[in-house]
Design an enzyme around this catalytic site. Structure first.
Site, PDB file in Angstrom:
ATOM      1  N   GLU A 117      19.978 -13.881  -9.843  1.00 52.79           N
ATOM      2  CA  GLU A 117      19.324 -12.591 -10.062  1.00 52.79           C
ATOM      3  C   GLU A 117      18.706 -12.538 -11.467  1.00 52.79           C
ATOM      4  OE1 GLU A 117      18.181 -10.276  -8.434  1.00 52.79           O
ATOM      5  OE2 GLU A 117      18.028  -8.569  -9.786  1.00 52.79           O
ATOM      6  N   HIS A 129      23.658 -32.667 -10.124  1.00 54.06           N
ATOM      7  CA  HIS A 129      23.053 -33.296  -8.941  1.00 54.06           C
ATOM      8  C   HIS A 129      21.526 -33.183  -8.970  1.00 54.06           C
ATOM      9  CE1 HIS A 129      26.967 -33.971  -7.272  1.00 54.06           C
ATOM     10  NE2 HIS A 129      27.284 -32.710  -7.475  1.00 54.06           N
ATOM     11  N   ARG A 181       3.980   0.704  -5.012  1.00 50.91           N
ATOM     12  CA  ARG A 181       3.874   0.074  -3.689  1.00 50.91           C
ATOM     13  C   ARG A 181       2.741  -0.940  -3.621  1.00 50.91           C
ATOM     14  NH1 ARG A 181       6.573   2.998   0.235  1.00 50.91           N
ATOM     15  NH2 ARG A 181       5.360   1.952   1.819  1.00 50.91           N
ATOM     16  N   CYS A 241       0.763  -1.222   0.000  1.00 55.50           N
ATOM     17  CA  CYS A 241       0.000   0.000   0.000  1.00 55.50           C
ATOM     18  C   CYS A 241       0.804   1.287   0.000  1.00 55.50           C
ATOM     19  CB  CYS A 241      -0.952   0.057   1.168  1.00 55.50           C
ATOM     20  SG  CYS A 241      -1.762  -1.496   1.499  1.00 55.50           S
ATOM     21  N   ASN A 269      -1.496   1.758   5.838  1.00 53.35           N
ATOM     22  CA  ASN A 269      -0.463   0.889   5.277  1.00 53.35           C
ATOM     23  C   ASN A 269       0.185   0.181   6.450  1.00 53.35           C
ATOM     24  OD1 ASN A 269       1.707  -0.271   3.919  1.00 53.35           O
ATOM     25  ND2 ASN A 269       2.935   1.588   4.087  1.00 53.35           N
ATOM     26  N   GLY A 270       0.133  -1.153   6.441  1.00 57.44           N
ATOM     27  CA  GLY A 270       0.729  -1.911   7.543  1.00 57.44           C
ATOM     28  C   GLY A 270      -0.172  -3.064   7.914  1.00 57.44           C
ATOM     29  N   TRP A 316      -2.101  -3.272  -1.873  1.00 60.72           N
ATOM     30  CA  TRP A 316      -1.546  -4.588  -2.212  1.00 60.72           C
ATOM     31  C   TRP A 316      -2.072  -5.528  -1.141  1.00 60.72           C
ATOM     32  CZ3 TRP A 316       1.662  -8.343  -0.056  1.00 60.72           C
ATOM     33  CH2 TRP A 316       2.228  -9.254  -0.945  1.00 60.72           C
ATOM     34  N   LYS A 323      14.741 -11.941 -12.266  1.00 59.17           N
ATOM     35  CA  LYS A 323      14.215 -10.886 -13.155  1.00 59.17           C
ATOM     36  C   LYS A 323      13.206 -11.484 -14.123  1.00 59.17           C
ATOM     37  CE  LYS A 323      14.983  -8.122 -11.494  1.00 59.17           C
ATOM     38  NZ  LYS A 323      15.537  -8.052 -10.229  1.00 59.17           N
ATOM     39  N   LYS A 336       6.709  -3.118  -4.927  1.00 60.82           N
ATOM     40  CA  LYS A 336       8.087  -2.652  -4.873  1.00 60.82           C
ATOM     41  C   LYS A 336       8.606  -2.617  -3.446  1.00 60.82           C
ATOM     42  CE  LYS A 336      11.578  -0.598  -6.888  1.00 60.82           C
ATOM     43  NZ  LYS A 336      12.413  -1.600  -7.555  1.00 60.82           N
ATOM     44  N   GLU A 391       9.910 -12.515 -12.363  1.00 58.18           N
ATOM     45  CA  GLU A 391       9.118 -11.390 -11.885  1.00 58.18           C
ATOM     46  C   GLU A 391       8.282 -10.754 -12.981  1.00 58.18           C
ATOM     47  OE1 GLU A 391      11.446  -9.069  -8.361  1.00 58.18           O
ATOM     48  OE2 GLU A 391      12.481  -9.130 -10.270  1.00 58.18           O
TER      49      GLU A 391
HETATM   50  C1  G6P Z   1      10.268  -6.717  -3.227  1.00 54.48           C
HETATM   51  C2  G6P Z   1      10.713  -6.066  -4.531  1.00 54.48           C
HETATM   52  C3  G6P Z   1      12.096  -6.576  -4.919  1.00 54.48           C
HETATM   53  C4  G6P Z   1      13.082  -6.307  -3.791  1.00 54.48           C
HETATM   54  C5  G6P Z   1      12.598  -6.914  -2.462  1.00 54.48           C
HETATM   55  C6  G6P Z   1      13.434  -6.425  -1.294  1.00 54.48           C
HETATM   56  O1  G6P Z   1      10.060  -8.066  -3.409  1.00 54.48           O
HETATM   57  O2  G6P Z   1       9.785  -6.362  -5.549  1.00 54.48           O
HETATM   58  O3  G6P Z   1      12.531  -5.918  -6.084  1.00 54.48           O
HETATM   59  O4  G6P Z   1      14.332  -6.875  -4.127  1.00 54.48           O
HETATM   60  O5  G6P Z   1      11.245  -6.503  -2.192  1.00 54.48           O
HETATM   61  O6  G6P Z   1      13.224  -5.031  -1.187  1.00 54.48           O
HETATM   62  P1  G6P Z   1      14.264  -4.001  -0.597  1.00 54.48           P
HETATM   63  O7  G6P Z   1      13.581  -2.675  -0.756  1.00 54.48           O
HETATM   64  O8  G6P Z   1      14.470  -4.383   0.858  1.00 54.48           O
HETATM   65  O9  G6P Z   1      15.528  -4.103  -1.392  1.00 54.48           O
END
Ligand code: G6P
Length: 627
Positions: free
Chosen positions: A500, A523, A40, A15, A114-115, A88, A504, A622, A507
């Site tokens: 990573e 393995h 967010r 949120c 938010n929370g 969210w 990507k 995010k 996601e």
């Molecule tokens: C969410 C975001 C990711 C991020 C992760 C950790 O899942 O979508 O992109 O890597 O949170 O967030 P931070 O702000 O702690 O790096």
């Protein structure tokens, strides 16, 4: 029947919240603010305003902020006081009823939140016994009902009711409340969820971060935990704590620019942010690397030199992409500084009774600086007496304010949900930290130190060279849109990069992908290889290059389709791979800064080809401010 609740017929917690009180019409300010905060959360959104007749109305819609706008088009919305929310979902599915703002029972109060209210079930039972009924499945509705119950039963004003109610709450909150019949009062409060108050010219703003505010004013107050901002029209905000003791707020000056919040001609924020990396990495190095003196210093390291020199162990805590950066940190600190490192998911660390020593250094990595699990893990480490160092991007966010020291990554706002420029800057900060500590500890030779530094300043132009292959990578992406699965593999520093790269792709394209240490393939995962399976191999020149070649051969022998990230003139790998993308050579410990770039571009283009919403992929947010 509820009055003035306009529900869009379609429905949705991380949120974003925004609020306005002033001379302008609030609605356009709120909608623009919601668009800026949409990263967010974007399952549903809503606004509440108080009009000239002092009447409170709520408008909500499932979907994106644009769906709310569409829904509100035909409504006569007015008022110079309002609050808004983009959600969210955590408690209750995304739908109109669960969307914020929430009314109190009498519909005299509206709240955005938010929370998470962790003890909402107990509070709700008590309220039900008092005759309160609930429309939604959310914890937020419980909070606004509780505020109203306290207000009526104790015959107190709104602010006192909020203070008394919040004392009963266990959990995290950033809230804003407005009251029917009172167009001159906005009250906001926070605990463990971020909240910024913007101070303009006879107008005031509240928001989850500064992005909805920067257009109107650069003066802000970052509320501390359990502080309440009482914002009366035309009066400077008054900050009190839950015991009504007035606090002296510190007014900060925003450095954020409006341009940084726009797409600047790119079709997506993610592509813009990938292309920004040569500049963001220079910004991150600025003032820290002195090329003439061949020196790298981070003030956070120098100020706490003894702690770093005497550290018996480094614990790195993070989530998501930041955790991958942490894994690269493990290779760096162990190789260059000879300090043992453990990298932990914050969410696992905090619940597994970890052993933390007072001479441990804990490094918390977070783009947003608000990730709830990382914040909680930091508190645990601090309680055990460890020194906690933050690597964060968002200036003034909770993690920098709750750590002993740290370094900002300085890449500007990252808006695409999939992290790109924040990741490379986190890795860069870890490289600079490791070099700085290694030099002080004398665990690196002068020759290696200087060579690495010389190479480091060459990283931005080398990234430029990789970015020039964007079109080629776009062409390659067409070949892979058919795939339902992908494997990424690498060894040494390239192993976290493989993970990573896979993240990507998952996601934003929703293709299943796994990042694996190349030697581990035999393995288990090698059983998955057939002519349909694309395998992305990071095969740059490093200490395990020959071993990686053998791993490629193992894939080849099983007909896997290989896309290799190679250094220029590497004929050997080119002959084995089906497709290659070239990247320039560099020092082994710097290679992740280059090898991740083509992987970012590859996932971007595959996702675009598949018609995905690249900047706002489904189910993600995010900034994860709930655990
Ligand atoms: C969410 C975001 C990711 C991020 C992760 C950790 O899942 O979508 O992109 O890597 O949170 O967030 P931070 O702000 O702690 O790096």
């Amino acid at each position: 029947m509820r009055k003035n609740v306009y529900l869009c017929t379609y429905f949705f917690y991380m949120c974003g919240i925004v609020g306005y009180i002033g001379k302008q019409e609030a609605y356009p300010v709120l909608i623009k603010g919601l668009h800026r905060l949409e990263y967010r959360g974007y399952d549903s959104s809503g606004v509440a305003l108080i009009d000239k007749q002092k009447e409170l109305s709520v408008y909500k819609a499932k979907g994106r902020v644009s769906d709310l706008e569409e829904f509100c088009k035909s409504k006569a919305i007015s008022g110079t006081l309002g609050i808004a929310h983009t959600r969210w979902a955590t408690h209750g599915e995304p739908n109109n009823v669960n969307a914020h703002p929430h009314y109190s029972q009498s519909e005299n109060l509206a709240l955005i939140h938010n929370g998470i209210i962790e003890n909402y079930a107990v509070l709700k039972e008590g309220l039900i016994r008092e005759g309160y009924t609930f429309q939604s499945e959310t914890d937020t509705e419980v909070l606004i009902q509780l505020i109203e119950y306290v207000k009526i039963s104790n015959r107190v004003d709104l602010c006192t009711a909020i203070q008394l109610a919040l004392k009963q709450v266990v959990g995290a909150y950033a809230i804003a409340v407005i009251e029917n019949g009172n167009p001159d009062l906005l009250i906001a409060a926070r605990k463990s969820s971020p909240l910024v108050v913007g101070i303009g010219d006879a107008e005031f703003f509240i928001a989850s971060d500064a992005s909805p505010i920067v257009e109107y004013t650069k003066q802000v107050i970052y509320l501390e935990d359990e502080e309440i901002a009482i914002i009366q029209r035309n009066e400077p905000p008054k900050i009190v704590n839950l015991n009504n003791v007035e606090q002296t707020p510190q007014i900060s000056q925003l450095e954020l620019s409006l341009n940084a919040l726009e797409k600047g001609g790119y079709p997506h924020f993610m592509l813009k942010e990938i292309f920004e990396q040569p500049r963001t990495l220079k910004d991150c190095m600025r003032g820290r690397i002195n090329v003439e003196n061949n020196n790298v210093t981070l003030s956070g390291i120098i100020d706490n030199k003894e702690k770093f020199l005497n550290a018996k162990r480094i614990l790195i805590l993070a989530c998501g992409t930041s955790w991958h950066a942490g894994l690269i940190g493990e290779y760096l600190f162990e190789e260059l500084c000879r300090i043992p490192v453990e990298v932990e998911y914050s969410s696992e660390f905090r619940y597994r009774k970890p052993i933390i020593y007072p001479d441990d250094i804990v490094i918390a990595i977070s783009q947003s600086g608000e990730t709830a699990d990382t914040l909680a893990a930091i508190e645990q480490a601090k309680a055990a007496g460890a020194f906690v160092y933050g690597i964060c991007n968002v200036v003034g966010s909770s993690i920098p304010r709750n750590t002993h020291s740290g370094s900002y990554t300085h890449v500007g706002p990252e808006i695409g949900v999939a992290s790109t420029k924040a990741f490379t800057a986190q890795v860069l900060v870890l490289i600079m930290m490791a070099l700085n500590i290694a030099k002080e500890k004398k665990t690196i030779s002068q020759e290696q130190y200087e060579r690495t530094l010389t190479e480091l300043v060459q990283i931005p132009p080398k990234i430029e060279m990789i970015l020039k292959q964007n079109e080629k990578i776009e062409d390659l992406s067409k070949i892979f849109t058919y795939a339902h699965n992908f494997i990424y593999m690498g060894r040494g520093y390239s192993y976290p990069v493989a993970m990573e790269g896979a993240l990507k792709l998952k996601e934003i394209s929703y293709i299943h992908a796994e990042g694996y240490p190349a030697a581990e393939m035999k393995h288990g995962p090698i059983a998955l290889i057939d002519q349909e399976m694309p395998v992305v191999v990071i095969a740059t020149h490093n200490t395990t290059y020959d071993k990686t070649i053998s791993n490629i051969q193992e894939i080849k022998a099983r007909s896997g389709r290989i896309l290799a990230i190679v250094n220029k003139y590497d004929q050997k790998v080119k002959d084995m791979a089906d497709y290659t993308i070239e990247i320039p050579e560099t020092e082994e410990c710097l290679d992740p800064l280059l090898s991740i770039i083509p992987l970012q571009l590859l996932s971007y283009h595959i996702a675009v080809k598949k018609g995905r919403d690249v900047d706002m992929p489904r189910n993600l947010a995010k900034s994860v401010t709930v655990e």
